[in-house]
Design an enzyme around this catalytic site. Structure first.
Site, PDB file in Angstrom:
ATOM      1  N   VAL A  79      44.706  32.505  34.543  1.00 60.43           N
ATOM      2  CA  VAL A  79      43.455  32.536  35.299  1.00 60.43           C
ATOM      3  C   VAL A  79      43.424  33.745  36.237  1.00 60.43           C
ATOM      4  O   VAL A  79      42.407  34.441  36.348  1.00 60.43           O
ATOM      5  CB  VAL A  79      43.250  31.225  36.080  1.00 60.43           C
ATOM      6  N   CYS A  80      44.548  34.009  36.898  1.00 59.75           N
ATOM      7  CA  CYS A  80      44.631  35.162  37.815  1.00 59.75           C
ATOM      8  C   CYS A  80      44.369  36.474  37.082  1.00 59.75           C
ATOM      9  O   CYS A  80      43.726  37.382  37.620  1.00 59.75           O
ATOM     10  CB  CYS A  80      46.010  35.233  38.466  1.00 59.75           C
ATOM     11  N   THR A  81      44.880  36.578  35.878  1.00 57.35           N
ATOM     12  CA  THR A  81      44.688  37.798  35.091  1.00 57.35           C
ATOM     13  C   THR A  81      43.210  38.054  34.854  1.00 57.35           C
ATOM     14  O   THR A  81      42.714  39.179  34.997  1.00 57.35           O
ATOM     15  CB  THR A  81      45.454  37.694  33.766  1.00 57.35           C
ATOM     16  N   LEU A  84      41.533  39.087  38.397  1.00 56.92           N
ATOM     17  CA  LEU A  84      41.809  40.449  38.847  1.00 56.92           C
ATOM     18  C   LEU A  84      41.089  41.464  37.956  1.00 56.92           C
ATOM     19  O   LEU A  84      40.605  42.489  38.441  1.00 56.92           O
ATOM     20  CB  LEU A  84      43.310  40.704  38.853  1.00 56.92           C
TER      21      LEU A  84
END
Length: 250
Positions: A79-81, A84
Site C-alpha cells: 500500500v505504501c508503494t 508514495l
C-alpha cells in the site's frame, strides 16, 4: 529484487543491534506525559533527521512554504508503494501551490533508497522520485507526532515499530492545519489531500469557508461573522439560502 529485500533485512538487523548496543541513540523520553500535543493550530514539533536527500532540520525545511508530512508503516510494503508513487506523480501540482512533500518510516536511508527504485519502476513509470523520505530510526518523529498504534506505543523502546498512515498539513508559519490518521491497512486519497490544500489556501487568502465536497472553482461559503452588506461589498452578488448559509463565487 531479492538483493533489495536482503538490504532491507540487514537494515532492520542493524537497527535492532543499535537499539541494544547504543541506547543513547534513542529519543530522550517515550513517556506519554512528555509527548507533544498535536492539535490544529499547534506549532509543528521540530526535529533533525537523516533523509534520502541528506540531513535536514524540519523547521528549516519548511522555510516559508507549506509542507505535507506523511508516514508509512514500513518500506517495501504494497500500500505504501502505491501511495508514495501517487504523491510523486502529483508533486508538480503541489509545487504549483508552494507545497513541499516529505515522507517517513522508521527504517534507514539505505532501505529507503532501495525502495525508491521499486517505486520508480512500478509507480512513476521511470520518472525520478521527487521528495525526501525521513529515516526515523530513533522513532523521535513517530513519538513527537504520535504516529503509532496503541500497542506499538508500548513498544517504542524496543526494536522496529511500524507507524500508522499519518498526514499533517503544515503552513508557512509552521502551524498544523490538518491531521489525518489512517489504519495501516487503508491507503490514502492523494486527491483529497490536494483538495484540502486548495481549500486552506483559499480560506486564508479570501476569508471564506468551503462546503462539503468542495473543489476548486465551486461556490464557497461566506462566514456568518460577515454581514450581508460587507459580503456584497467583498464578493458582489451572493446566494442566500438561510441567514447563516450564504454562497459566493471567488
Amino acid at each position: 529484487m531479492l538483493s533489495r529485500h536482503l538490504i532491507r533485512n540487514a537494515s532492520i538487523a542493524r537497527v535492532g543491534m543499535l537499539s541494544c548496543a547504543r541506547p543513547q541513540l534513542r529519543f530522550i523520553s517515550f513517556k506519554q506525559e512528555d509527548q507533544p500535543r498535536i492539535r490544529i493550530g499547534s506549532t509543528a514539533p521540530n526535529f533533525q533527521v537523516d533523509t534520502t536527500k541528506g540531513k535536514i532540520d524540519f523547521h528549516e525545511y519548511i522555510g516559508n512554504e507549506w509542507v505535507i508530512l506523511f508516514s508509512h508503516p514500513a518500506d517495501f510494503t504494497p500500500v505504501c508503494t502505491t501511495e508514495l508513487g501517487a504523491f510523486s506523480r502529483l508533486k508538480p501540482e503541489f509545487d504549483k501551490r508552494g507545497v513541499k512533500l516529505i515522507g517517513l518510516s522508521t527504517e534507514g536511508v539505505d532501505s529507503h533508497n532501495e525502495w525508491v527504485k521499486d517505486i520508480e519502476e512500478v509507480e512513476t513509470q521511470g520518472e525520478k522520485f521527487g521528495f525526501p523520505i525521513i529515516a526515523d530510526g530513533k522513532k523521535e518523529v513517530a513519538f513527537k507526532y504520535d504516529m503509532v498504534t496503541e500497542d506499538d506505543f508500548k513498544n517504542l523502546e524496543s526494536g522496529m515499530v511500524a507507524t500508522v498512515r499519518s498526514v499533517f498539513i503544515i503552513d508557512p508559519n509552521k502551524k498544523i492545519r490538518l491531521t489525518l490518521t489512517y489504519p495501516a491497512s487503508t491507503g490514502r486519497n492523494t486527491s483529497e489531500i490536494l483538495r484540502v490544500v486548495d481549500a486552506l489556501q483559499l480560506a486564508d487568502s479570501k476569508g471564506i469557508a468551503t462546503p462539503v465536497d468542495w473543489k476548486k472553482g465551486d461556490e464557497v461559503i461566506i462566514p456568518p461573522t460577515v454581514s450581508d452588506e460587507a459580503a456584497k461589498e467583498k464578493f458582489g452578488e451572493f446566494r442566500k439560502v438561510k441567514p447563516y448559509l450564504r454562497y459566493a463565487k471567488v
